[in-house]
Design a protein around this motif. Structure first.
Motif, PDB file in Angstrom:
ATOM      1  N   TYR A 362      -3.634  -6.729   5.515  1.00  0.00           N
ATOM      2  CA  TYR A 362      -4.440  -7.382   6.449  1.00  0.00           C
ATOM      3  C   TYR A 362      -5.197  -6.327   7.138  1.00  0.00           C
ATOM      4  O   TYR A 362      -4.601  -5.447   7.734  1.00  0.00           O
ATOM      5  CB  TYR A 362      -3.695  -8.403   7.224  1.00  0.00           C
ATOM      6  N   TYR A 363      -6.665  -6.433   7.221  1.00  0.00           N
ATOM      7  CA  TYR A 363      -7.489  -5.866   8.250  1.00  0.00           C
ATOM      8  C   TYR A 363      -6.652  -5.841   9.777  1.00  0.00           C
ATOM      9  O   TYR A 363      -6.671  -4.830  10.569  1.00  0.00           O
ATOM     10  CB  TYR A 363      -8.843  -6.169   8.406  1.00  0.00           C
ATOM     11  N   SER A 364      -6.128  -6.849  10.229  1.00  0.00           N
ATOM     12  CA  SER A 364      -5.815  -7.242  11.330  1.00  0.00           C
ATOM     13  C   SER A 364      -4.410  -6.573  11.662  1.00  0.00           C
ATOM     14  O   SER A 364      -4.138  -6.051  13.067  1.00  0.00           O
ATOM     15  CB  SER A 364      -5.360  -8.751  11.756  1.00  0.00           C
ATOM     16  N   ASP A 365      -3.539  -6.156  10.704  1.00  0.00           N
ATOM     17  CA  ASP A 365      -2.443  -5.237  10.721  1.00  0.00           C
ATOM     18  C   ASP A 365      -3.087  -3.762  11.103  1.00  0.00           C
ATOM     19  O   ASP A 365      -2.625  -3.165  12.007  1.00  0.00           O
ATOM     20  CB  ASP A 365      -1.525  -5.096   9.416  1.00  0.00           C
ATOM     21  N   TRP A 368      -4.233  -3.591  14.731  1.00  0.00           N
ATOM     22  CA  TRP A 368      -3.279  -3.641  15.803  1.00  0.00           C
ATOM     23  C   TRP A 368      -2.749  -2.283  15.917  1.00  0.00           C
ATOM     24  O   TRP A 368      -2.534  -1.678  16.927  1.00  0.00           O
ATOM     25  CB  TRP A 368      -1.849  -4.525  15.482  1.00  0.00           C
ATOM     26  N   PHE A 427      -7.543 -11.532   8.005  1.00  0.00           N
ATOM     27  CA  PHE A 427      -6.843 -11.523   9.541  1.00  0.00           C
ATOM     28  C   PHE A 427      -5.902 -12.502   9.750  1.00  0.00           C
ATOM     29  O   PHE A 427      -6.434 -13.735   9.148  1.00  0.00           O
ATOM     30  CB  PHE A 427      -8.178 -11.779  10.648  1.00  0.00           C
ATOM     31  N   TYR A 440      -1.966 -11.484  20.446  1.00  0.00           N
ATOM     32  CA  TYR A 440      -2.680 -10.392  19.608  1.00  0.00           C
ATOM     33  C   TYR A 440      -3.663 -11.326  18.996  1.00  0.00           C
ATOM     34  O   TYR A 440      -3.182 -12.199  17.928  1.00  0.00           O
ATOM     35  CB  TYR A 440      -1.717  -9.441  18.975  1.00  0.00           C
ATOM     36  N   ASP A 441      -5.083 -11.012  18.827  1.00  0.00           N
ATOM     37  CA  ASP A 441      -6.109 -11.576  17.932  1.00  0.00           C
ATOM     38  C   ASP A 441      -6.827 -10.307  17.452  1.00  0.00           C
ATOM     39  O   ASP A 441      -7.606  -9.723  18.261  1.00  0.00           O
ATOM     40  CB  ASP A 441      -6.863 -12.398  18.770  1.00  0.00           C
ATOM     41  N   GLY A 442      -6.470 -10.160  16.105  1.00  0.00           N
ATOM     42  CA  GLY A 442      -7.247  -8.973  15.664  1.00  0.00           C
ATOM     43  C   GLY A 442      -8.567  -8.820  15.628  1.00  0.00           C
ATOM     44  O   GLY A 442      -9.448  -7.795  15.560  1.00  0.00           O
ATOM     45  N   ARG A 443      -9.282 -10.156  15.952  1.00  0.00           N
ATOM     46  CA  ARG A 443     -10.750 -10.236  16.051  1.00  0.00           C
ATOM     47  C   ARG A 443     -11.219  -9.712  17.230  1.00  0.00           C
ATOM     48  O   ARG A 443     -12.546  -9.550  17.640  1.00  0.00           O
ATOM     49  CB  ARG A 443     -11.210 -11.520  15.730  1.00  0.00           C
TER      50      ARG A 443
END
Length: 462
Positions: A362-365, A368, A427, A440-443
């Protein structure tokens, strides 16, 4: 292990020698695979560190999943994370079990500058924070109790008065973590800061990469297998590390794990399988086949409600893999975790290898990790949200994962519902399952960084 590698080499030579006769005996599905693109490189050397979460590599090897993909693999333990990364960059290793922060740190130039990528996340959770017996005796005075046992999760609030005692006596409070861009560094810092303890800052622009500026607790690197003995010697007062080295402290009677990373951030991403960008570009078919084998290994590790975990423990306990006592590995690998000696609790998701889309990159990982690098000064200047997205997309390669997963589904080795939908944008949904309750919101990386009471703000300079 040497005999297994020799047997696999013999198998390869035998099939090669059979030539057309062997092809005539293949099933239709096998024939399709035989006619597919051949791997650019079929003899590979992959590196790992002796930790429980290298399990997908060991299982892919032992269960023949690499061979099923036409790959003949040698697994080789590495001395430490820096050596491992350097050998992937130079091509001495084709790929390796890596700290999730390593491909990101290399790409942005914190430490060694190189282009390293990942298409596979190896696991969720798997770490803990352990303190010495002496520190625990003081911490316990500030920990809520219920039926004679500590109430979990134990927050760093209970450690703060202990650190203040050290300060009053003019003594430093030292903690070990495994590498500057490790999950362990960021988890330990997150836990400390949530309890009002400043773990210090990095200032690479000023040539200061120790990470101890303004620190209440001094964090330094210690290789994972050396954590228990280093603490026992009094060099460090505690540490954050993966298994089996927290449980080893319990078995040796030298320390107490006070919290798991599952309690710091529920189902946090941990290790990845990393390769150099140049290697990935030169070997796309080989890379995809490696990911297929690792996905199957992760599925095996979690299938039937972890029914295979004891077999995995027996494999990992061998000296060529983790080399720790099977009982120590089993303490966490089979769904329990022992805190203070005798206080064993159910933690079924302490090690997750496939559930919850654990293997998907995941990009969101990635984002972070980048937010924590910025929070503690490893990224020394303000960056727009777009920078976080761009770096994540340079390093994390979900399209390769999706291609591998689609082939496994087509071959009947996995189900489509085992994986994120084709429309997934990389995400995860926003989450507040952290020890401090922040969302936490990766965006929105800069908005996330701005929430912390301790740490650099998005536009801070040291």
């Amino acid at each position: 292990m040497r005999n297994s590698i020799a047997r696999r080499s013999l198998l390869k030579k035998t099939l090669t020698g059979l030539g057309c006769a062997a092809v005539m005996l293949l099933s239709p599905l096998s024939l399709q695979i035989a006619h597919a693109a051949a791997p650019e490189k079929d003899e590979l050397k992959l590196g790992f560190i002796k930790l429980t979460d290298m399990a997908p590599l060991a299982i892919a090897y032992e269960k023949g999943y690499f061979e099923d993909e036409g790959l003949y693999v040698t697994l080789e333990a590495q001395a430490n994370w820096k050596v491992l990364l350097d050998r992937v960059i130079t091509g001495e290793l084709d790929g390796a079990h890596m700290l999730a922060g390593q491909p990101l740190g290399a790409t942005i130039g914190f430490g060694t500058k190189a282009d390293v990528v990942t298409a596979f996340s190896m696991d969720l959770n798997g770490n803990g924070i352990t303190v010495s017996n002496a520190v625990w005796e003081e911490m316990k005075k500030h920990v809520p109790m219920e039926n004679g046992k500590p109430v979990h999760p134990i927050k760093a609030d209970a450690l703060k008065p202990v650190i203040e005692q050290y300060k009053a006596q003019g003594k430093p409070f030292n903690l070990g973590m495994v590498f500057p861009v490790s999950t362990h560094n960021y988890e330990l810092r997150y836990w400390l800061a949530a309890g009002g303890i400043n773990p210090g800052y990095y200032a690479p622009a000023k040539g200061d990469i120790a990470g101890t500026l303004s620190a209440d607790a001094l964090l330094s690197v210690t290789p994972p297998p050396q954590m228990p003995s280093t603490m026992e010697a009094g060099t460090i007062d505690g540490y954050c590390v993966g298994e089996p080295w927290n449980q080893q402290a319990v078995f040796k009677g030298i320390g107490v794990p006070v919290i798991t990373d599952y309690e710091i951030w529920k189902n946090n991403p941990e290790k990845v399988f990393g390769v150099s960008k140049a290697w990935a570009e030169a070997n796309p078919e080989t890379h995809k086949r490696l990911i297929k084998a690792l996905i199957r290994a992760a599925m095996w590790l979690d299938e039937n409600n972890n029914a295979n975990r004891q077999e995995a423990v027996d494999i990992l306990s061998r000296p060529e893999y983790v080399g720790a006592d099977a009982k120590v590995i089993a303490n966490s690998m089979t769904g329990t975790f022992e805190y203070e000696k005798g206080d064993k609790r159910e933690v079924p998701d302490f090690n997750v290898f496939f559930r919850y889309n654990a293997t998907y990159p995941y990009y969101s990982d990635a984002i972070w990790y980048l937010t924590q690098m910025r929070r503690w000064g490893q990224v020394g200047e303000a960056k727009p949200d777009s920078w976080y997205f761009d770096v994540a997309k340079q390093v994390y390669l979900p399209e390769i994962y999706k291609s591998a997963a689609a082939e496994l589904v087509a071959e009947g080795k996995a189900k489509a519902e085992d994986f994120p939908p084709a429309s997934d944008d990389g995400f995860r949904a926003p989450t507040n399952e952290f020890i401090d309750g922040l969302t936490y919101d990766g965006r929105q990386p800069n908005a996330y960084i701005n929430q912390f009471k301790i740490g650099l703000k998005p536009d801070s300079l040291l």
